[in-house]
Design a protein around this motif. Structure first.
Motif, PDB file in Angstrom:
ATOM      1  N   ILE A  75      37.200  15.370   7.972  1.00 51.54           N
ATOM      2  CA  ILE A  75      37.076  15.999   9.284  1.00 51.54           C
ATOM      3  C   ILE A  75      37.953  15.517  10.400  1.00 51.54           C
ATOM      4  O   ILE A  75      38.838  16.177  11.129  1.00 51.54           O
ATOM      5  N   ARG A  76      37.979  14.060  10.675  1.00 54.70           N
ATOM      6  CA  ARG A  76      38.922  13.335  11.664  1.00 54.70           C
ATOM      7  C   ARG A  76      40.233  13.606  11.335  1.00 54.70           C
ATOM      8  O   ARG A  76      40.883  13.985  12.450  1.00 54.70           O
ATOM      9  N   ALA A  77      40.580  13.695  10.015  1.00 54.00           N
ATOM     10  CA  ALA A  77      41.956  13.791   9.856  1.00 54.00           C
ATOM     11  C   ALA A  77      42.688  15.207  10.333  1.00 54.00           C
ATOM     12  O   ALA A  77      43.734  15.320  10.661  1.00 54.00           O
ATOM     13  N   LEU A  78      41.711  16.122   9.926  1.00 47.68           N
ATOM     14  CA  LEU A  78      41.972  17.432  10.133  1.00 47.68           C
ATOM     15  C   LEU A  78      42.258  17.526  11.688  1.00 47.68           C
ATOM     16  O   LEU A  78      42.917  18.385  12.390  1.00 47.68           O
ATOM     17  N   MET A  79      41.095  16.984  12.503  1.00 43.53           N
ATOM     18  CA  MET A  79      41.380  17.145  13.836  1.00 43.53           C
ATOM     19  C   MET A  79      42.408  16.437  14.585  1.00 43.53           C
ATOM     20  O   MET A  79      42.772  16.811  15.665  1.00 43.53           O
ATOM     21  N   ASP A  80      42.800  15.417  13.988  1.00 46.29           N
ATOM     22  CA  ASP A  80      44.150  14.647  14.565  1.00 46.29           C
ATOM     23  C   ASP A  80      45.144  15.612  14.185  1.00 46.29           C
ATOM     24  O   ASP A  80      46.013  15.751  15.142  1.00 46.29           O
ATOM     25  N   ARG A 240      47.293  11.742   4.829  1.00 44.79           N
ATOM     26  CA  ARG A 240      46.661  11.523   6.251  1.00 44.79           C
ATOM     27  C   ARG A 240      45.205  11.063   5.769  1.00 44.79           C
ATOM     28  O   ARG A 240      44.397  11.899   5.767  1.00 44.79           O
ATOM     29  N   GLY A 241      45.016   9.679   5.757  1.00 43.60           N
ATOM     30  CA  GLY A 241      43.823   9.530   5.286  1.00 43.60           C
ATOM     31  C   GLY A 241      43.129  10.149   3.858  1.00 43.60           C
ATOM     32  O   GLY A 241      44.055   9.981   2.915  1.00 43.60           O
ATOM     33  N   PRO A 242      42.187  10.693   3.886  1.00 45.29           N
ATOM     34  CA  PRO A 242      41.710  11.185   2.470  1.00 45.29           C
ATOM     35  C   PRO A 242      42.529  12.632   2.364  1.00 45.29           C
ATOM     36  O   PRO A 242      42.361  13.135   1.212  1.00 45.29           O
ATOM     37  N   LEU A 243      43.378  13.008   3.248  1.00 47.26           N
ATOM     38  CA  LEU A 243      44.159  14.433   3.042  1.00 47.26           C
ATOM     39  C   LEU A 243      45.605  14.139   2.309  1.00 47.26           C
ATOM     40  O   LEU A 243      46.274  13.488   2.869  1.00 47.26           O
TER      41      LEU A 243
END
Length: 301
Positions: A75-80, A240-243
């Motif tokens: 979720i944090r990666a998506l928000m970034d 991007r992290g887990p993405l």
């Protein structure tokens, strides 16, 4: 010429939209059902997934709830990514060339700048990232079918775009790894005459000495997968992290470019690339081949 390498919001919008579409499909939701739950028009959901619209952080939070995304890091990666989609066009060096380039090209340049590696097969010309200014000038100054000369001001602006794209190779950190298979025909085609070609071949040799850049030559007498595919480039992206960012294939044509990111399509091109890389001359043989071509040009009267 501008020296920035930021490419605005086109690439982040595309990458974020691809992730949101994947999460929606995993949740088993149609566009209609997703739009109902998100309280957003179906066309708006479609535009976001196609990378055509920016996204707010609150949109991401709601989408994650609807699609069942619970991993905090995801979720944090998506928000970034969402923050990047709302970059001002003023931060995009291509925005000052809106009269010269299409939105599709803006997207490609953004993806190119975001890539961690580029694998490029070229049949007729040296790839744009490796072109000298003189070579690019002579390549672009006349329309190939009609021979009509390009307006000098327009030509200069297109040259600025091409040379600015090359700045991604100068980044102190995060420069993409570049692997090129270049047809022998591209080395023999006299773009701009002997002096221009000699400068271009010398530049290729210099670039091949750089860490992270590998150039191989495909002799004309060898059979290979590129005879079926034509020119293309494979783009891989950093996670991007887990993405995990899926790879994509770019094919440039006279009427525009074609971009593919479906796994089956990318796998076909990756198989073709493996054949090309293994069939071409080795890096040392390729350097020797280019040096021989350079010698022949310099020996011309």
């Amino acid at each position: 010429m501008t020296t920035g390498t930021a490419t605005g919001s086109a690439a982040p919008r595309y990458l974020l939209g691809r992730h949101l579409r994947t999460f929606r499909e995993r949740a088993g939701l149609s566009l209609r059902e997703a739009s109902r739950r998100l309280e957003m028009g179906q066309s708006q959901v479609s535009r976001v997934e196609n990378g055509e619209a920016p996204v707010r952080a609150s949109d991401i939070e709601l989408a994650c709830q609807v699609y069942g995304v619970t991993d905090g890091d995801q979720i944090r990666a998506l928000m970034d990514l969402a923050k990047d989609t709302r970059q001002s066009r003023a931060k995009n060096w291509l925005s000052s060339y809106a009269d010269v380039v299409s939105e599709n090209f803006v997207l490609f340049v953004g993806l190119e700048a975001a890539a961690s590696s580029l694998a490029w097969y070229e049949t007729d010309y040296v790839p744009g990232l490796l072109q000298t200014r003189d070579y690019a000038y002579d390549l672009m100054r006349a329309e190939r079918l009609t021979g009509k000369e390009l307006d000098p001001h327009l030509l200069e602006r297109r040259l600025e775009i091409r040379l600015n794209r090359q700045l991604i190779l100068e980044r102190e950190s995060g420069a993409p790894e570049v692997a090129v298979v270049l047809s022998e025909a591209a080395l023999r085609r006299a773009i701009g005459g002997a002096q221009t070609m000699a400068g271009q071949l010398s530049h290729l040799l210099e670039m091949a000495e750089r860490p992270g850049i590998e150039i191989r030559v495909m002799p004309l007498d060898r059979e290979h997968a590129g005879l079926a595919t034509g020119q293309f480039s494979l783009l891989d992206f950093p996670s991007r992290g887990p993405l995990i960012e899926p790879s994509g294939v770019y094919v440039d044509g006279y009427l525009g470019f074609w971009w593919a990111d479906k796994p089956a399509e990318v796998d076909l091109y990756r198989t073709a690339w493996k054949n090309l890389w293994e069939t071409a001359l080795s890096e040392r043989q390729s350097a020797d081949f280019i040096k021989q071509q350079l010698k022949e040009l310099r020996d011309l009267p």
